[in-house]
Design a protein around this motif. Structure first.
Motif, mmCIF file in Angstrom:
data_model
loop_
_atom_site.group_PDB
_atom_site.id
_atom_site.type_symbol
_atom_site.label_atom_id
_atom_site.label_comp_id
_atom_site.label_asym_id
_atom_site.label_seq_id
_atom_site.Cartn_x
_atom_site.Cartn_y
_atom_site.Cartn_z
ATOM 1 N N ARG A 75 -38.250 66.853 -40.882
ATOM 2 C CA ARG A 75 -39.614 67.403 -41.845
ATOM 3 C C ARG A 75 -39.913 68.732 -41.427
ATOM 4 O O ARG A 75 -40.285 69.714 -42.187
ATOM 5 C CB ARG A 75 -40.866 66.512 -41.326
ATOM 6 C CG ARG A 75 -40.816 65.110 -41.807
ATOM 7 C CD ARG A 75 -41.594 64.385 -41.343
ATOM 8 N NE ARG A 75 -43.403 64.797 -41.582
ATOM 9 C CZ ARG A 75 -44.268 64.172 -41.274
ATOM 10 N NH1 ARG A 75 -44.413 63.429 -40.385
ATOM 11 N NH2 ARG A 75 -45.430 64.813 -41.761
ATOM 12 N N TRP A 76 -39.600 69.378 -40.153
ATOM 13 C CA TRP A 76 -39.733 70.643 -39.832
ATOM 14 C C TRP A 76 -38.917 71.585 -40.699
ATOM 15 O O TRP A 76 -39.127 72.681 -41.026
ATOM 16 C CB TRP A 76 -39.768 70.727 -38.106
ATOM 17 C CG TRP A 76 -39.941 72.121 -37.719
ATOM 18 C CD1 TRP A 76 -38.753 72.764 -36.743
ATOM 19 C CD2 TRP A 76 -40.548 73.149 -38.005
ATOM 20 N NE1 TRP A 76 -39.003 73.838 -36.610
ATOM 21 C CE2 TRP A 76 -40.415 74.536 -37.299
ATOM 22 C CE3 TRP A 76 -41.836 73.335 -38.759
ATOM 23 C CZ2 TRP A 76 -40.963 75.509 -37.410
ATOM 24 C CZ3 TRP A 76 -42.692 74.278 -38.637
ATOM 25 C CH2 TRP A 76 -42.219 75.516 -37.945
ATOM 26 N N LEU A 77 -37.393 71.043 -40.555
ATOM 27 C CA LEU A 77 -36.717 71.625 -41.405
ATOM 28 C C LEU A 77 -37.070 72.072 -42.981
ATOM 29 O O LEU A 77 -36.936 72.983 -43.402
ATOM 30 C CB LEU A 77 -35.063 71.065 -41.422
ATOM 31 C CG LEU A 77 -34.017 71.657 -42.314
ATOM 32 C CD1 LEU A 77 -33.725 72.997 -41.940
ATOM 33 C CD2 LEU A 77 -32.912 70.889 -42.232
ATOM 34 N N GLY A 78 -37.575 70.908 -43.363
ATOM 35 C CA GLY A 78 -37.965 70.844 -44.827
ATOM 36 C C GLY A 78 -39.054 71.974 -45.066
ATOM 37 O O GLY A 78 -39.391 72.801 -45.789
ATOM 38 N N ARG A 79 -40.188 72.163 -43.963
ATOM 39 C CA ARG A 79 -41.223 73.135 -44.076
ATOM 40 C C ARG A 79 -40.676 74.501 -43.981
ATOM 41 O O ARG A 79 -41.275 75.340 -44.380
ATOM 42 C CB ARG A 79 -42.192 72.892 -42.925
ATOM 43 C CG ARG A 79 -42.951 71.547 -43.115
ATOM 44 C CD ARG A 79 -44.140 71.317 -42.056
ATOM 45 N NE ARG A 79 -44.823 70.197 -42.302
ATOM 46 C CZ ARG A 79 -44.586 68.877 -41.727
ATOM 47 N NH1 ARG A 79 -43.579 69.082 -40.841
ATOM 48 N NH2 ARG A 79 -45.466 68.048 -41.998
#
Length: 269
Positions: A75-79
């Motif tokens: 999820r952090w990668l996606g952000r």
């Protein structure tokens, strides 16, 4: 090296089965997009190698290469990808409008079929290639050196220089830009406790640059790398890198995504 040799061996076997032509050194020639695909695949093969190095040589979970949580925080990668896209796309758009001091060749459309084939190859392989380079330089190498010193800069600076050198010796400006990229990726890795921000930046940069190259006849087969960047584009790229760093660190601070050691509370993702 073993992983790269396996990819090359597979390419030679497939080339022999498909009766591909042979170059002066006795290697099968695939040409164009296929050659670029093999190069990307060879780099992508670094990921399992560094995972095995962490697991067997350093006796630690391979997931610790990804982040302090022991996994890749998706999820952090996606952000990070979402935040970086407008910055990388904007800077790339500006760079394409700048005059190229050494540019004399006319740009020709690759054709719809070649463009779609090249774009498909780029989209399929570049994320793995870019992530593999991050795992090798900002993951394993940075952690292996940084474990012996209190200051992270002792690890960040050498890996940035090696990262730039690995792309070849082009223009001094291109080399300097790659060093800055390596330093930025290293700082983001240390300050956020994981590779997600660096992977996001690397993937976006390579997808956009190679995606555009797919539309230009012969561009994907060119031997030019980021090390050949002209001086006119370096300033734009460095401003983008600094902007991305500030944005990521601000959002990471607000969300509590920090570089925390073993036993610390897990970060929010």
């Amino acid at each position: 090296m073993a992983a790269v040799l396996l990819v090359m061996l597979g390419a030679e076997i497939a080339g022999a089965l498909l009766d591909r032509p042979v170059d002066g050194d006795g290697f099968r020639v695939w040409g164009g997009v296929a050659e670029t695909g093999l190069a990307l695949l060879s780099l992508a093969a670094l990921t399992p190698v560094v995972f095995l190095a962490a697991r067997w040589a350093q006796r630690r979970p391979a997931g610790t290469l990804s982040s302090v949580t022991g996994r890749l925080r998706r999820r952090w990668l996606g952000r990070c990808l979402a935040m970086g896209l407008p910055l990388v796309a904007g800077s790339f758009g500006i760079m394409t409008l700048l005059p190229d001091p050494g540019g004399t060749d006319e740009v020709a459309w690759a054709g719809l079929q070649d463009f779609l084939l090249g774009l498909a190859m780029v989209c399929a392989l570049v994320p793995f290639q870019a992530a593999a380079e991050e795992y090798a330089f900002r993951g394993w190498l940075t952690q292996a050196v940084g474990a012996w010193f209190r200051s992270p800069w002792v690890a960040i600076v050498p890996q940035a220089l090696l990262f730039a050198a690995a792309h070849g010796w082009g223009t001094p400006w291109g080399f300097a830009d790659l060093v800055v990229f390596g330093v930025v990726a290293g700082v983001l890795t240390v300050r956020t406790g994981g590779l997600e921000a660096a992977i996001g930046l690397h993937v976006l940069n390579n997808l956009l640059s190679m995606g555009v190259s797919a539309a230009i006849a012969g561009a994907l087969a060119s031997e030019e790398t980021a090390a050949d960047m002209p001086w006119t584009a370096v300033g734009v790229d460095i401003v983008m890198l600094c902007g991305y760093t500030v944005l990521i660190l601000r959002v990471a601070g607000r969300r509590g995504i920090e570089a925390m050691g073993v036993g610390a509370p897990r970060t929010r993702t």
